[in-house]
Design an enzyme around this catalytic site. Structure first.
Site, PDB file in Angstrom:
ATOM      1  NE  ARG A   1     -15.978 -14.440  36.931  1.00  0.00           N
ATOM      2  CZ  ARG A   1     -16.738 -14.925  37.924  1.00  0.00           C
ATOM      3  NH1 ARG A   1     -17.639 -14.150  38.492  1.00  0.00           N
ATOM      4  NH2 ARG A   1     -16.604 -16.159  38.342  1.00  0.00           N
ATOM      5  CE1 TYR A  11     -20.328   6.216  21.542  1.00  0.00           C
ATOM      6  CE2 TYR A  11     -21.304   4.383  22.726  1.00  0.00           C
ATOM      7  CZ  TYR A  11     -20.319   4.889  21.909  1.00  0.00           C
ATOM      8  OH  TYR A  11     -19.326   4.064  21.469  1.00  0.00           O
ATOM      9  CG  ASP A  41     -22.381   8.561  29.304  1.00  0.00           C
ATOM     10  OD1 ASP A  41     -21.305   9.130  29.598  1.00  0.00           O
ATOM     11  OD2 ASP A  41     -22.471   7.708  28.404  1.00  0.00           O
ATOM     12  CE  LYS A  59     -15.162   6.766  23.859  1.00  0.00           C
ATOM     13  NZ  LYS A  59     -16.608   6.812  24.051  1.00  0.00           N
TER      14      LYS A  59
HETATM   15  C1  LIG Z   1     -17.691   5.884  24.041  1.00  0.00           C
HETATM   16  C2  LIG Z   1     -18.895   6.187  24.834  1.00  0.00           C
HETATM   17  C3  LIG Z   1     -19.605   5.177  25.505  1.00  0.00           C
HETATM   18  C4  LIG Z   1     -19.219   3.717  25.402  1.00  0.00           C
HETATM   19  O1  LIG Z   1     -17.989   3.501  26.003  1.00  0.00           O
HETATM   20  P1  LIG Z   1     -17.035   2.258  25.603  1.00  0.00           P
HETATM   21  O2  LIG Z   1     -15.868   2.458  26.479  1.00  0.00           O
HETATM   22  O3  LIG Z   1     -16.741   2.374  24.143  1.00  0.00           O
HETATM   23  O4  LIG Z   1     -17.815   1.019  25.908  1.00  0.00           O
HETATM   24  C5  LIG Z   1     -20.700   5.545  26.251  1.00  0.00           C
HETATM   25  N1  LIG Z   1     -21.100   6.830  26.338  1.00  0.00           N
HETATM   26  C6  LIG Z   1     -20.452   7.834  25.699  1.00  0.00           C
HETATM   27  C7  LIG Z   1     -20.949   9.219  25.833  1.00  0.00           C
HETATM   28  C8  LIG Z   1     -19.332   7.553  24.918  1.00  0.00           C
HETATM   29  O5  LIG Z   1     -18.699   8.543  24.281  1.00  0.00           O
END
Ligand SMILES: *Cc1c(COP(=O)(O)O)cnc(C)c1O
Length: 382
Positions: A53, A106, A178, A203
């Protein structure tokens, strides 16, 4: 090393004398020690691992791989994009603090900020970040963080990160970006002044739709704090998932190159297609391409549910960035939690479809959309 080389050769720390070509998977919850004296070495900072962890070689490799490509001192891998965002935010903000965030976030991040951070006593203002005066006007004494996305979802506005970093600097607040949609292949927000960069590794970093993970990068000072939050929230990524994501990461350059080219071609063909009211695709996001997401708004006369069933190999998937081209319906998924009013203001409508372009042959992708558009029109005339 240049980007593409670094992408494949990101360092993996060897633990054993045998040097395996690929990284072994440390599928373990804890690490063993000869005796109490040796275990004490961990607490003295002379050993890296005690309990998964708090840290594991596979997790560290993923964090380091993303950090290197982002040009950051340190990276922390987590169990999801959202947990990476939370760890990054909590490295800077605590109860009583204030955050300014872009209003076209998002959906998951929007809910996290609107509901859960509010529950923690952290206030968030959602602002149109293209309006510099509005940002300046919303800065308060307790503002600690400015938050945006490098390429926004789903309408693909390319954020002016340099402009935001100037505002952050003059007001002594941190800037967090992000970078999920752009990836470091296209844009490196730290070079443009961002203090913290975050990814949904789920992603493009993972890239194969087989793992949920996240990563956050920045200075060692900030990332040590983010890592401590990750450990205390228990949002570490499992060793196997970290290993899978690291394996996926190695082909980021190849995938992005192909996917961006395919997306560019698809965007061009949709711009002149009958039945498409508007194509959202960035123009000059980066020198290497404009991303692999194309968002379209269909004519009001087209039944989007019908259209979604006629795309052949292009499946409906409520996420993005896989190897296979897919479509999603923002108002039903990523933007379900965004209030109607705000959605309308942003321009996300019932006719808006987000396309995540994959690595297939570009002609097959464009044909799939041409055929679907013809098929729905045909049905409506009949
Ligand atoms: C999918 C996504 C998230 C969240 O990510 P998870 O892996 O689903 O927790 C955050 N920001 C963007 C731009 C995303 O496309």
């Amino acid at each position: 090393m240049r980007f593409d080389t670094m992408n494949v050769h990101f360092p993996t720390k060897e633990q054993a004398n045998e040097v395996s070509k690929t990284k072994p998977i440390y599928q373990t919850s804890a690490f063993t020690f000869k005796d109490f004296t040796e275990m004490e070495e961990y607490y003295q900072g002379n050993k890296n691992y005690l309990y998964t962890r708090m840290g594991n070689p596979n997790n560290d490799d993923l964090g380091k791989g993303v950090a290197d490509l982002e040009g950051a001192e340190m990276g922390v891998a987590t169990s999801s994009g959202l947990s990476a965002i939370l760890a990054g935010v909590l490295a800077v903000a605590k109860t009583g603090d204030h955050i300014i965030a872009t209003e076209d976030l998002y959906g998951g991040t929007y809910s996290l900020f609107k509901q859960d951070l509010a529950d923690f006593g952290i206030e968030v203002s959602f602002i149109d970040l293209t309006d510099r005066e509005a940002i300046e006007a919303s800065v308060k004494d307790n503002t600690v963080l400015l938050y945006s996305e490098s390429i926004t979802n789903p309408l693909l506005r390319v954020e002016d990160i340099e402009g935001l970093s100037q505002i952050a600097l003059t007001n002594d607040i941190k800037l967090m970006i992000d970078n999920t949609f752009a990836t470091p292949y296209l844009l490196r927000p730290h070079e443009l002044g961002a203090d913290i960069v975050v990814h949904s590794v789920t992603k493009y970093i993972g890239g194969h739709s087989d793992v949920t993970a996240g990563a956050v990068t920045g200075s060692r000072e900030l990332m040590v704090k983010a890592k401590a939050k990750m450990a205390m929230l228990g949002s570490n990524v499992g060793p196997f998932d970290a290993w899978l994501a690291s394996r996926g990461l190695k082909t980021l350059s190849l995938r992005m190159e192909r996917q961006c080219n395919n997306a560019q071609k698809l965007a061009r063909s949709l711009e002149t297609a009958d039945g498409v009211k508007h194509v959202y695709y960035p123009k000059a996001a980066s020198t290497k391409g404009n991303g692999a997401i194309v968002t379209i708004e269909l004519d009001d006369a087209i039944d989007v549910f019908d259209f979604s069933s006629k795309l052949g190999f292009v499946k409906v998937v409520p996420t993005l960035a896989g190897l296979e081209t897919s479509i999603s319906y923002p108002i039903a998924t990523s933007h379900r939690s965004i209030p109607d009013e705000l959605r309308q203001k942003l321009g996300v409508t019932a006719q808006t479809i987000r396309i995540s372009v994959g690595i297939e042959d570009a002609d097959d992708i464009t044909e799939a959309f041409e055929k679907a558009l013809q098929a729905v029109r045909f049905e409506q005339q009949a």
